[in-house]
Structures are given as C-alpha cells and as structure tokens.
Enzyme design. Structure first.
Site, PDB file in Angstrom:
ATOM      1  N   CYS A 181       0.691  -1.281   0.074  1.00 23.88           N
ATOM      2  CA  CYS A 181      -0.064  -0.007  -0.098  1.00 23.88           C
ATOM      3  C   CYS A 181       1.016   1.265  -0.183  1.00 23.88           C
ATOM      4  CB  CYS A 181      -1.034  -0.015   1.181  1.00 23.88           C
ATOM      5  SG  CYS A 181      -1.803  -1.553   1.466  1.00 23.88           S
ATOM      6  N   SER A 228     -11.046   1.291   4.534  1.00 23.30           N
ATOM      7  CA  SER A 228     -11.069   1.884   3.078  1.00 23.30           C
ATOM      8  C   SER A 228     -11.723   1.143   2.095  1.00 23.30           C
ATOM      9  CB  SER A 228      -9.712   1.923   2.810  1.00 23.30           C
ATOM     10  OG  SER A 228      -8.898   1.076   3.283  1.00 23.30           O
ATOM     11  N   ILE A 252     -12.674  -0.762  -1.612  1.00 20.37           N
ATOM     12  CA  ILE A 252     -11.790  -1.189  -3.078  1.00 20.37           C
ATOM     13  C   ILE A 252     -12.003  -0.271  -3.949  1.00 20.37           C
ATOM     14  CG2 ILE A 252     -11.897  -3.023  -4.436  1.00 20.37           C
ATOM     15  CD1 ILE A 252     -12.700  -4.875  -2.157  1.00 20.37           C
ATOM     16  N   HIS A 310      -8.819   4.051  -1.815  1.00 17.88           N
ATOM     17  CA  HIS A 310      -7.268   3.402  -1.361  1.00 17.88           C
ATOM     18  C   HIS A 310      -7.038   2.458  -2.760  1.00 17.88           C
ATOM     19  CE1 HIS A 310      -3.702   1.763   0.020  1.00 17.88           C
ATOM     20  NE2 HIS A 310      -4.084   0.960   0.917  1.00 17.88           N
TER      21      HIS A 310
END
Lengths: 154, 393
Positions: B86, B211, B213, B340
């Site tokens: 990430c 968060s 998808i 995200h």
C-alpha cells in the site's frame, strides 16, 4: 454486442467478461522444517533454537536471522503456556475461506519462550479477553479436517 | 564538494477515485498522467525516467508500467515498476527522487495505478489477505487486511481505554472532507451512529472504519532544481524522505499499539528535512496519513509525534485534526473516504500535498499554509513498509 460483453449490474457500463479463468494452487517447499510437520501430526508444536546464540524462533526456521548461523537448528517443543495479546473475529471472509463460518484469530504470547503465536482461537473460549491465560493445542479442524494449532484454554 | 540538486514537483494529475466501471487501467492512467504532464508544461519527449507503482494482482494487465508508457506516449525514458504494497506510491516518488538527485535523470514522472474492481470483492479480500506472511498467517488462518488492523485495534483500545465510538470519529472527519473533494470515492457525510450501525468486517472494525476497494490513478512530474525553475516559479520541493521495513509476520512485532516501521521512517524524514522531532506538527501545516482503517490514523498520530503514546484518542475526541486544530489530517478524505487504490495512494498524497501547499484545494478543505510544509505518511501491508515524505514550498 458480442456474447462476452455484459452490463455492470449497478452502473450499466459495458464490461468485457474475461473468458480465461485461472485457478492457482501453490506447492511450497517445507523440507527444512519437515520436523515441525511430523511433530504437529503427533500433537506437538516445535520451534527452533540457534545452537550458537540461543535465539528462538516461531514459526520455525532453518537458519538464524540474529547471528547468521546456517546449519542444524535445534527443533524443540514449545512451552505453550501464555496469555492472549489481541484478537479479532473475521466476518468478511476471503473467497477461499467462504465455506467457513465466522472465525476468531488471536495473537498469544508464550510466557516462557518470549515468542508470539498467531492462530485461530478455539470455540471453547467463547469470550476472548486481552490478557487471559491460554495454551496452544493441536487439533483437527472440523471445517476442513486440517491438522492445525489453536489458541485454547490452558 | 558536489552540490546536490533539490527535487521538485512541477506538475500533477489525479483521476476520479471510485468503482470506475467506466474506465480501464489504460483510461485511468491517461486521466492522471496526461493531466500531470500538461500541468507541468514539459514536452513528454523530455521525460527521461518513468516509474510506475502498482500492486497489480487485481487486474488483467500484468505489466502496468509498460501500459503507462504506451498510454502516455513516452518513448525515451528508463522504466520500471515498484511495489511496496500500500506504500508503493511513495516508493515510486522515492525512486524518481533518487534518479534525479543522483543526476541520472532531469525530468521524471511517477505514476501510481490500481484497478481493483476487475475482480469481485471476495477475491479482492483474498488477494490483499495473502499479502501477510502467507504460510503462517493466511494458509491456515485466513487473515484479511481488516483482520490484521483489527488485531491492532483490539490491543490499542484495550490498552488505552478507547471505545469503538472513538474510532468512528476518524471516519466521520474523513467523510466530512471527502464530501468536499470532487475526486473522492465517497461524497457523503456520515455520523458516529452510521459508523456504529455498519456491519462488522473484522471486529472491532466495521464497514465504515475501512477503506473501500477503489480504482484510481495519480501522477506527478518531478524535476531537478535548475530544470524545475524553467517551468514554474512554484515547484513543490521534497525536503525529506524516510523509509523503513517491518517484519513479514505480524506476530513478530514488539507490540500491537504502534507501527515501528512508521516511527523509524518519520524519524529519518524529520532528520533529513531538519524538523524538530519533539513537536514536529509545529513545523507542518497539514498531513495525509495512511488511514486504511480508522485505527491506523490514530496510530499514525503517535508514530509521527503529533501525540504522545496513547493520546491520539484525545486528539480525535477534541477535533484537533480538523482544519483549525493542532494539525489538519486527511482533509482530502483519507483512504477511508477518498479511497485506496493501492498503487496510486502514495502518489495521490503527493498530489494532495502539492494542491494544499499551492493553495489550490477546494473550498472548505484548504489548510492554512504558514510553514509551507506538508507531510505524507504511507504504510504498506501490516506495517511491512513505511514511507514518510515531507513536501515544501
């Protein structure tokens, strides 16, 4: 439209639905930690110890990341008495666990080993609490008949 | 002694974030990348280095970097893809920075891209879950990413006397700002009650603690100091980059109350930018932090030195991270509400830093620029990778 074009249910945007599907199953070498699995099958959980610097490892490993020793690490049964550091119950499950009911995962600290173990928490512990006493036990998991270790009652 | 050139951002672009069933990976890269090049004023022929951040497992195109080069019509640049889970986007910025700082590149472009909705949610959950220690965390125990962060959340709330309602305050704040940010995935304000009523994903974390998808792309054009000044009077400089690794296996961390890699990365970035580590927030105007889950934002306050250990709860309860508070955090909506798209997130933080420092953020979410410095905190995996980047004007 060709047959492989479909509308997205929500947005109604056209999507090409891939006709090539892939099913991957890995084959992971475990020869250097074979003793761990042999013992697990007899209900014993092994860690490894470095014969040079004494560092202890779980998960077991065949080299020492602390002093750099590379040779015969000592496999030894863990003292599985400890306490629970944290836990969570998994509700949104990944695809390959979709056939399972909700499950609870925890991390336990083994007091005399100074080692942490991450595993499912046994159903016998109905209400997990941070700090509670636990031990690690090997069981056949009913959902998939796999031999695994659980965080369990002492 | 060789005088090292500073590195500045001279152009930026970002796609709309969301479930973009209307746009392929190609389209998303075009939205962000073409805007970045156009806003920089450079001729694409002069871009000599290209780095693309992408985790990649969610979408059909395996080599996102070559896709990006082709989409943007870049022909004479060195190219590679970077992955730091990430935090991939911040690692792309670091790579471009290094190339320019070393003199190997004059003008570089960093593109972050993730097209996550090509697979269904259950598969996306699986693919992210596998990014822990596969054999010892996933194979037998089916950990998910919300699950890993929930392990932090249980320990943190227990240790410091926090409640799930405290976590909810993070989502409420970030949704508030997302609703003012046109590129955000979510544009709705929510209440603590909404969060508390949402379903558990991995207890104590609920749907609105998490968060989504998201599909999205972000891009920045960077240049050496002498080149940057030919294109703009107001480059956004990179003053400091700190990065650090963490163990693959979560259970090997010393505690579940903080992310050590992020603390180390912050210390390195503050040192490089010559920022006092005692009260760093006094030298910053705002920050984007990695709130993949609500608990992660609270830990970030402490890991960055905005709050003492255990005191992030007071910070969020007292609204100290809203605009006008001690330090505004995630006024773009954060990962929780802006979205995200894994490989794009770190680059989108660079875009946000640029917008904020150049006073180009939308009404209601523009921070007060006094010190001229903005921090981006980007964590990969369960604390596997951490990047802290300090931007300035």
């Amino acid at each position: 439209m060709p047959e492989y074009i479909a509308k997205d249910e929500k947005s109604r945007n056209p999507l090409l639905v891939d006709m090539r599907s892939l099913n991957i199953r890995y084959r992971i070498p475990v020869s250097r930690i074979e003793k761990f699995y042999e013992s697990l099958d007899r209900g014993i959980i092994m860690g490894t110890k470095c014969p040079v610097c004494g560092s202890r490892f779980f998960p077991p490993q065949a080299w020492c990341s602390e002093c750099g020793f590379s040779g015969d690490m000592e496999f030894y049964p863990l003292d599985t008495h400890g306490h629970l550091l944290t836990f969570t119950r998994i509700f949104a499950k990944p695809k390959s666990f979709s056939g399972f009911g909700d499950y609870t995962v925890g991390i336990a600290h083994l007091d005399r080993e100074n080692i942490n173990v991450l595993a499912w928490i046994d159903d016998a512990i109905q209400k997990p609490e941070v700090g509670m006493e636990i031990s690690i036990k090997v069981e056949k998991r009913k959902e998939d008949n796999a031999t695994v270790y659980f965080i369990s009652k002492p | 002694m060789i005088r090292m050139s500073r590195v500045g951002i001279i152009g930026y672009g970002i796609s709309k974030f969301g479930k973009r069933t209307d746009a392929s990976m190609y389209d998303l890269i075009w939205e962000a990348g073409s805007e970045a090049i156009k806003s920089s004023g450079v001729d694409k022929k002069d871009i000599d280095y290209m780095v693309v951040s992408n985790m990649g497992i969610f979408s059909s195109e395996e080599l996102a970097a070559v896709v990006a080069g082709e989409v943007l019509g870049i022909k004479n640049a060195g190219l590679h893809r970077v992955e730091a889970a990430c935090a991939s986007g911040s690692s792309a910025i670091a790579s471009a920075y290094d190339a320019i700082r070393s003199g190997r590149s004059k003008i570089a472009i960093a593109v972050g891209i993730e097209k996550m909705s090509e697979v269904e949610s259950e598969t996306a959950i699986e693919l992210i879950g596998r990014a822990g220690d596969f054999l010892w965390e996933y194979e037998f125990f089916g950990l998910t990413f919300p699950g890993y962060y929930a392990l932090y959340a249980t320990a943190y709330l227990n240790r410091y006397g926090g409640r799930e309602e405290d976590l909810a305050l993070v989502s409420v704040k970030n949704h508030h700002y997302a609703h003012l940010n046109p590129i955000a995935h979510f544009n709705n304000e929510i209440s603590v009650e909404d969060v508390m009523k949402s379903r558990y994903i991995a207890s104590p974390l609920k749907l609105y603690d998490s968060s989504p998808i998201t599909d999205g792309s972000a891009a920045v054009v960077l240049a050496s100091e002498d080149v940057a000044k030919q294109y703009t009077d107001t480059p956004v400089w990179i003053d400091g980059i700190g990065s650090n690794l963490g163990t693959a296996n979560l259970s090997k961390r010393s505690d579940f109350l903080h992310i050590e890699a992020a603390r180390e990365a912050a210390a390195k970035a503050y040192r490089m930018a010559k920022i006092d580590q005692d009260k760093p927030y006094k030298h910053l105007d705002g920050a984007d932090v990695h709130d993949c889950f609500s608990i992660a934002e609270l830990m970030a306050y402490e890991d960055l030195g905005f709050a003492e250990r255990g005191k992030a709860l007071d910070m969020i309860r007292n609204d100290e991270t809203y605009i006008g508070g001690k330090i505004p955090v995630n006024v773009d909506g954060g990962l929780i509400s802006k979205g995200h798209p894994i490989g794009a997130t770190g680059v989108s933080m660079a875009v946000e830093a640029s917008k904020q420092l150049l006073r180009k953020a939308e009404n209601g979410r523009q921070i007060d620029v006094r010190n001229g410095r903005f921090l981006a905190h980007n964590v990969g995996g369960t604390g596997h990778y951490a990047y802290v980047t300090i931007y300035s004007i």
